[in-house]
Design an enzyme around this catalytic site. Sequence first.
Site, PDB file in Angstrom:
ATOM      1  N   GLU A 151       4.837  -5.987   1.687  1.00 36.75           N
ATOM      2  CA  GLU A 151       4.408  -6.515   0.486  1.00 36.75           C
ATOM      3  C   GLU A 151       4.213  -5.346  -0.626  1.00 36.75           C
ATOM      4  O   GLU A 151       3.043  -5.072  -1.125  1.00 36.75           O
ATOM      5  CB  GLU A 151       3.023  -7.286   0.318  1.00 36.75           C
ATOM      6  CG  GLU A 151       3.147  -8.628   1.332  1.00 36.75           C
ATOM      7  CD  GLU A 151       1.748  -9.117   1.578  1.00 36.75           C
ATOM      8  OE1 GLU A 151       2.038 -10.394   1.571  1.00 36.75           O
ATOM      9  OE2 GLU A 151       0.873  -8.526   1.820  1.00 36.75           O
TER      10      GLU A 151
ATOM     11  N   GLY B  59       3.528  -3.492  -4.056  1.00 36.22           N
ATOM     12  CA  GLY B  59       3.397  -3.937  -5.330  1.00 36.22           C
ATOM     13  C   GLY B  59       3.757  -2.707  -6.151  1.00 36.22           C
ATOM     14  O   GLY B  59       4.523  -2.471  -6.929  1.00 36.22           O
ATOM     15  N   ARG B  60       2.648  -1.626  -6.030  1.00 38.04           N
ATOM     16  CA  ARG B  60       2.374  -0.658  -6.645  1.00 38.04           C
ATOM     17  C   ARG B  60       3.798   0.116  -6.677  1.00 38.04           C
ATOM     18  O   ARG B  60       4.479   0.723  -7.769  1.00 38.04           O
ATOM     19  CB  ARG B  60       1.402   0.390  -6.399  1.00 38.04           C
ATOM     20  CG  ARG B  60       1.280   1.518  -7.043  1.00 38.04           C
ATOM     21  CD  ARG B  60       0.369   2.721  -6.265  1.00 38.04           C
ATOM     22  NE  ARG B  60      -0.857   1.756  -5.793  1.00 38.04           N
ATOM     23  CZ  ARG B  60      -1.788   2.036  -6.433  1.00 38.04           C
ATOM     24  NH1 ARG B  60      -2.217   2.426  -7.745  1.00 38.04           N
ATOM     25  NH2 ARG B  60      -3.008   1.253  -5.797  1.00 38.04           N
TER      26      ARG B  60
ATOM     27  N   CYS C 145     -16.294   1.150 -27.103  1.00 39.00           N
ATOM     28  CA  CYS C 145     -17.446   1.601 -27.045  1.00 39.00           C
ATOM     29  C   CYS C 145     -18.311   1.840 -25.665  1.00 39.00           C
ATOM     30  O   CYS C 145     -19.141   1.355 -25.521  1.00 39.00           O
ATOM     31  CB  CYS C 145     -18.402   0.608 -27.976  1.00 39.00           C
ATOM     32  SG  CYS C 145     -17.854   0.349 -29.463  1.00 39.00           S
ATOM     33  N   GLU C 146     -17.452   2.891 -25.027  1.00 38.85           N
ATOM     34  CA  GLU C 146     -17.814   3.223 -23.620  1.00 38.85           C
ATOM     35  C   GLU C 146     -17.637   4.896 -23.796  1.00 38.85           C
ATOM     36  O   GLU C 146     -16.585   5.146 -24.010  1.00 38.85           O
ATOM     37  CB  GLU C 146     -17.402   2.718 -22.569  1.00 38.85           C
ATOM     38  CG  GLU C 146     -17.551   1.153 -22.537  1.00 38.85           C
ATOM     39  CD  GLU C 146     -18.761   0.739 -21.972  1.00 38.85           C
ATOM     40  OE1 GLU C 146     -19.328   1.430 -21.170  1.00 38.85           O
ATOM     41  OE2 GLU C 146     -19.257  -0.402 -22.352  1.00 38.85           O
TER      42      GLU C 146
ATOM     43  N   TYR D 210     -11.274   4.302 -10.938  1.00 36.06           N
ATOM     44  CA  TYR D 210     -11.159   5.036  -9.787  1.00 36.06           C
ATOM     45  C   TYR D 210     -10.838   6.618 -10.323  1.00 36.06           C
ATOM     46  O   TYR D 210     -10.536   7.449  -9.259  1.00 36.06           O
ATOM     47  CB  TYR D 210      -9.764   4.687  -9.210  1.00 36.06           C
ATOM     48  CG  TYR D 210      -9.410   3.270  -9.038  1.00 36.06           C
ATOM     49  CD1 TYR D 210     -10.117   2.478  -8.170  1.00 36.06           C
ATOM     50  CD2 TYR D 210      -8.446   2.542  -9.840  1.00 36.06           C
ATOM     51  CE1 TYR D 210     -10.073   1.107  -7.830  1.00 36.06           C
ATOM     52  CE2 TYR D 210      -8.256   1.157  -9.515  1.00 36.06           C
ATOM     53  CZ  TYR D 210      -8.763   0.628  -8.423  1.00 36.06           C
ATOM     54  OH  TYR D 210      -8.704  -0.765  -8.414  1.00 36.06           O
TER      55      TYR D 210
ATOM     56  N   GLY E 211       0.753  -1.357  -0.069  1.00 42.51           N
ATOM     57  CA  GLY E 211      -0.123   0.068  -0.065  1.00 42.51           C
ATOM     58  C   GLY E 211       0.691   1.225  -0.048  1.00 42.51           C
ATOM     59  O   GLY E 211       0.127   2.387   0.022  1.00 42.51           O
TER      60      GLY E 211
END
Length: 432
Positions: free
Chosen positions: A291, A293-294, A362-363, A335, A249
Amino acid sequence: MYISENFSNDEEGNLTISGVNTLDIAKKFKTPLYVMDVNLIRKNCRKFKGALEKYCETNSFVCYASKAFSCKKIYEIMKEEKMCVDVVSLGELFTAISAGFPKEKIYFHGNNKTEEELEFAVKNEIGKIVVDNLSELKKLNEIAEKNNVVMKILLRIKPGVDAHVHEYVTTGKIDSKFGFTIEENEALGAVKLAKELKNVKLEGLHCHIGSQILEIKPFLLAAEVMMKFIKKIKDECEIEINELNLGGGFGVKYLKTDSFLDVDECLKNVISLIKQKSNEFNLKMPSIAIEPGRAIVAQAGITLYTIGSIKQILKEKTYISVDGGMTDNPRYILYKSLYEATIANKAAEKKVKKYSIAGKCCESGDLIGENVLLQEAEEKDILAVFATGAYNYSMFSNYNRNLCPAVVFVEDGKCSIAVKRQTLEDLIRNDV
Ligand SMILES: *Cc1c(COP(=O)(O)O)cnc(C)c1O
């Protein structure tokens, strides 16, 4: 000038990553394309390991949370960097093992591990399983018994800390779907059961309070709650907890103006608190695991796109459309995440105009960003979006049957393919 120092401009004013011209990369490997700076990934691994080893006198483990970016090559790099990894699915576990990553250094997470997943983990005798709930604990014990092994486990605990981040990525709160609560002795019950079961060995506790955390305080709060719980376990169950895993985190910069978490300062404070609590509670200092990650991969990655259609809507808005979008970067639609971008072939020119960067799906919500300041854009320009190394490739989808881009690794001035571009044949491979 850029969000991290591995980006620069060459003499012709083109964007470079780790000294390599991004236009050459785009030409050679085509767009859309993920490009990762391996030198920066290694540097980040060493930063975390260095800090833990500096402040922690007991054993320490830095586990790369591979859900942030997972492919065989990254596990090879993690092996070389002597990291542990954490995986959250059979797919990630299989990829890690296929890449020759040492099994004993793998942690397996997840709130609903299937029997197939547990069986695979047990048969391969991976390092540790982070048990999420009672049913998993019993199931795991049975599977381990059947296979004649004793599995090392950690219990995932909800420390009840709100990390003040986007609510979709906060997992330490009581109502989170992950782990055991300390309230009502739920977690203590799990400890007692683990003690009775013969084919699991309780090595430690785990918590993970959220993602993209920018303050040290929530980590300190979580560590304190966990240490109090470790004392309670010792008092009531006569078990000494050997390992405390504080999860990931660690927040990073996405924009030049963003703040970020100072990893060294954070770990220094957290470990000092754990030491202090160990003394106060008369506990032996546990091994510490984290841990990230990012924080290992986010800034190491960029995505290269070719700009297609450009549309001015009245006076106020100009859309530039790129040859990718929410399929390769779903973080805006999920997000509303912000990104910085530059036109790689005009990197030295002044940024003069705000654009909405649209994908090709297509959004209407398929955007990479809104009001992104860029140089004057033209069709066929190469757009580089920064800090896309985490949760982009790993969140890819084939929506609209768009193909997954290739991933190129840049290291010491050389480029190599880490993941090949999906082909149309790949797309229909499983169709009958
Ligand atoms: C997602 C996750 C991580 C990594 O989070 P980052 O924000 O990428 O550092 C670590 N541990 C667990 C259990 C996770 O679910």
